[in-house]
Scaffold this motif. Sequence first.
Motif, short mmCIF file in Angstrom:
data_model
loop_
_atom_site.label_atom_id
_atom_site.label_comp_id
_atom_site.label_asym_id
_atom_site.label_seq_id
_atom_site.Cartn_x
_atom_site.Cartn_y
_atom_site.Cartn_z
N SER A 13 0.85 -1.19 0.00
CA SER A 13 0.00 0.00 0.00
C SER A 13 0.89 1.24 0.00
O SER A 13 1.73 1.41 0.87
CB SER A 13 -0.93 0.00 1.22
N VAL A 21 3.31 -5.09 -6.97
CA VAL A 21 4.72 -5.24 -7.33
C VAL A 21 4.96 -6.56 -8.06
O VAL A 21 5.60 -6.60 -9.10
CB VAL A 21 5.61 -5.14 -6.08
N SER A 46 14.21 -7.39 -4.72
CA SER A 46 14.41 -7.66 -3.29
C SER A 46 13.18 -8.32 -2.70
O SER A 46 13.29 -9.21 -1.84
CB SER A 46 14.71 -6.36 -2.54
N1 ATP Z 1 7.73 -2.48 2.97
C1 ATP Z 1 7.32 -1.85 1.85
N2 ATP Z 1 6.30 -1.00 1.91
C2 ATP Z 1 5.84 -0.36 0.80
N3 ATP Z 1 6.38 -0.51 -0.39
C3 ATP Z 1 7.42 -1.35 -0.53
C4 ATP Z 1 7.95 -2.04 0.59
N4 ATP Z 1 8.97 -2.81 0.16
C5 ATP Z 1 9.08 -2.58 -1.17
N5 ATP Z 1 8.15 -1.71 -1.57
C6 ATP Z 1 7.93 -1.22 -2.93
O1 ATP Z 1 7.95 -2.34 -3.79
C7 ATP Z 1 8.64 -2.03 -4.96
C8 ATP Z 1 9.73 -3.06 -5.17
O2 ATP Z 1 10.69 -2.94 -4.18
P1 ATP Z 1 12.03 -3.79 -4.19
O3 ATP Z 1 12.82 -3.38 -3.01
O4 ATP Z 1 11.68 -5.22 -4.28
O5 ATP Z 1 12.71 -3.30 -5.51
P2 ATP Z 1 14.11 -3.74 -6.13
O6 ATP Z 1 13.81 -4.35 -7.39
O7 ATP Z 1 14.86 -4.54 -5.15
O8 ATP Z 1 14.81 -2.33 -6.34
P3 ATP Z 1 16.38 -1.96 -6.25
O9 ATP Z 1 17.07 -2.52 -7.44
O10 ATP Z 1 16.37 -0.47 -6.26
O11 ATP Z 1 16.87 -2.54 -4.98
C9 ATP Z 1 9.16 -0.64 -4.83
O12 ATP Z 1 8.32 0.22 -5.56
C10 ATP Z 1 9.07 -0.34 -3.39
O13 ATP Z 1 8.77 1.01 -3.19
#
Ligand code: ATP
Lengths: 218, 786
Positions: A13, A21, A46
């Motif tokens: 959210s 996502v 992640s």
């Molecule tokens: N705890 C959370 N609460 C709200 N949004 C989250 C949370 N964790 C991740 N997101 C959102 O989910 C999406 C994916 O996040 P994630 O950390 O998995 O990205 P990533 O692919 O690892 O990015 P990066 O390469 O920058 O590390 C992002 O838009 C992030 O803002």
Amino acid sequence: MLLELKDITKSFSGVDGDVEVLRGVSLGLDAGETLALTGESGSGKSTILHISAGLEVPDGGSLHLEGVEINGLGEAERANLRRSEVGIVFQQFNLIPSLTVEANIGFQAALAGRRDKLFESELVEALGLSDQLKQYPESLSGGQQQRVAIARALAVRPKLLLADEPTGNLDESTASAVLTAMLDLVGRTGAALMVVTHSAALAEKMDRRVRLKGGVLL
Amino acid sequence: MTNTILRALLSYWWRSPLQLFTFLMGLALATGLWSGVQAINSEARASYDAAAATLGEGQFDQLVPRVGDRIPQSVYVDLRRAGWLASPILDVTFKGVRFVGIDPLTTPTQMSFSSGSGFSLEDTDLIFGNAEVASVLEGFVEVTKDKSIPPGIAIADIGVVQRLFKRNDLSRLMVLPEQPIRRPDLVKIAPELVVQPSQQIADVAALTDSFHLNLTAFGFLSFAVGLFIVHSTIGLAFEQRRGMIRTLRSLGVPLSNLLSLIIVEMGLLVFVGAVLGILMGYTIAAMLLPDVAATVEGLYGARVSGTLSLRPEWWLSGIGLAFLGAGMALAVRIWQIMQMPLLSAVQPRAWAIASAKRIRGIAILGMILLGFSGLLALIGTGLGQAFALIGFLLIGSALVLPWLTIKLLDFAPGKGVITSWFWADTRQQMPGLSLALIALLLAVSANIGVSTMVSSFRVTFVSFLDQRLAPELFVRVEEEKTASALEKYLLERELEVLPLLTVERPVVGQPAKLYGVRVGRTYRESWQFLGADPDVWDQVSKGEAVIVNEQLARRNNLWVSDEVDIAPGLNLPIAAVVGDYGNPQGQVVMGELLFRKLYPNAVATSFGIRTTDTADLRKAIQSDLEVPDSGIINQASIKSMSLEVFERTFAVTAALNILTLGVAGFAMLMSLLTLAGMRTPQLAPVWALGLTRTRLGVLELARALGLSLIVFICAVPLGLALAWALLNVVNVEAFGWQLPMFFFPADYAFLGGLAILATLIAAAWPAIQMVRKPPATLLKVFSNER
Ligand SMILES: Nc1ncnc2c1ncn2[C@@H]1O[C@H](COP(=O)(O)OP(=O)(O)OP(=O)(O)O)[C@@H](O)[C@H]1O
Ligand SMILES: [Mg+2]
């Protein structure tokens, strides 16, 4: 199959409504297999790693580790599993600031009740941390902290090794030492390795490569 | 696994000894405040008991010889055989010290010489007296020092005094209140003795009860402040370890193991902190109270002469307080951890109150509570509601404070870029600072409340004694004949004589005492009224009006110029209402002439005498009129003795001030330190844009100064409201009279200075840290986003 994700969905959210996502991610990983996970920043890499480690609960889909459905497990059982079967290198390292490098490295292994000092010193040697053992995380550089986090995950000798940008802060030669150490573990114990990376060179070294885009794997 | 987790948890304290120190200090201060207040309260009680014992020495009927001042021991034996319950007393004056020999086995338990005040005469040859008496008698006898004994008096077993002065007789017999139903007349057994009815010169029991009630109320207040501090301390420790807890869990530590170990860890620390606090409170109280020493025996409640004793209840309640506060805080935090998603943001949140929006919501709640409190002040009845009033007042003000502070900051001066950044930044920090500010508010207002209350007591008590004990000598005779002879004798010597004329009769349908007084200089000068017509005494002496005491007035909802019935068919207006803290009964005072006309049968057998030469007059009356020595009371010396005893108690204010301010300063330090840690990311950009670290440090100090000033300004009215509620609401509910409230602006200003100083000291630490922060730390903010 060691790790199996099926139709995983996950949304967070945000300020203006929910953000979806992951929109149905399926992925399998055998013992001894290595996988690179790439994708744009914010694409959810992640998140996949965290779900695989049982840290994050998916909204839908199923997740099996060694044939056990993780989503059905309670908090304590998840913790047990994570402690002894999963080694995870966080993007933010998550070291314990009040413990020395040495204690940090041995920490999870000690939790799992299988500390092996000899193996740890091999790791320390291989990752070039010998001079930092008595220091505290705050006095280390970003790359050094990253290597401590990697050593901690490897020291557990996990069945599943998850690494989030393990070479993000490292120069080429250190990065290759880190890679060697991880692959060495995979070779020795038959662990499965999933690496999130932006580095094409690192991705090249993996058995398989998947790319996350628009919430699904390509 | 347990070991590994525990080691990780404890490593935090190991690595941050400062945090450990603040944690233990927080707990120690909270329990210290509580046990200190308890110790002070008991000290006050002992002093008051001693004073009351001095003042109420005549609280029992006594048997005295008709002639002379000696009673043969055999008379006592006869009396006891006949069934009279009496206790023998031998008074001997030597070197200006009055030796009082009493019989511990038969002394009435209500007499505080024999109970409750620190020493016991049973099975001992010791002679007890205060330090001054001990030094006077040095070389003559060994005196065991006991602060609870009134000045100028040495107390021992009657046998000891008899041996010491080679006497084998008695001076007087105290008649115990409980007597067998059938006992022979005194004339039959001991015709040489007469009964001297009890004479309570100035009974301060009600006044002291009220004082204790108020001190107890402050004890609870300090309990609440203590709980608050413990709560915050625990909260802080959790905030700071949020990241670690998250990491531990992500590495596979099961939540249940983690939580139980945290509980064990906290339990140990809380215990250590609480014990430290008890020692601290005890020591501080003992240091600040003169004539009192802290000893190990006193700590576990043993009554050792000259020692402050800390009863086991306080030990236990102090530790209980710490665990209660810790338990409440832990419950909240554990609940938070259980709710906290494993991977939530690690950024430590500010200490407790989260956002500006919540501050407004909380302020609205606070205003509702204040409204309740106001409502109770207007329409509340009963002691319970009086205390609820105080509770609502305190909690309500605490909740409104953060919002009010933000509003007040709008008036802060400033035009420049830095100044406006500074105030905006201060406003933004309010959520994080609010708990510290609340602690400061509670502490300072409790201080103002306590000192106002205690000092008002002091003023009231002193003027009450002045009023009631104005005549230097007080003589009581047995027979009317002697009485009129005495009066004539005194008038011939041109002394001001104040006959005590009294009858009991219902007034406004309730039992009351009527007094006839001879209006003269004494009454005109020493009586102070709660409300009065301008020419009270003229009206009274002419018999046109009366004076009533506060109890009677309040109970019947009467005040000046209302009428009361003082004789069948005679109503007179009230010319004045006088404060009377001695007894619960209604009293009406009228002029002597009117009294004698209305009640011609009443005869004065007691007289107050104004004289500058008490000793000579006393001797003269004894020899010329054969009045026994026991019938003459030197009120002047009683007054000075009880005042002296009381002075000790007023040290409570100082002790409480230091304790509460310590607590407040500490709360401030704690939150400033937390904020300082969290604020590096916010300060780094300002620093990078060209503000020196020194400048930033100075600004931090200025901020603390400004905030503590605002809090102090809010604390003054709150403290006064507290004192008002105690003196005027709680007292009326509990005792039927109000205590007049006096203001002590100089004291408040001093207190304000101390509070601001405490805040500055608290702010200095993080400010110095700021100034000395290596640029690298600030740079790190930019180099990695953690
Ligand atoms: N705890 C959370 N609460 C709200 N949004 C989250 C949370 N964790 C991740 N997101 C959102 O989910 C999406 C994916 O996040 P994630 O950390 O998995 O990205 P990533 O692919 O690892 O990015 P990066 O390469 O920058 O590390 C992002 O838009 C992030 O803002
Ligand atoms: Mg990521």
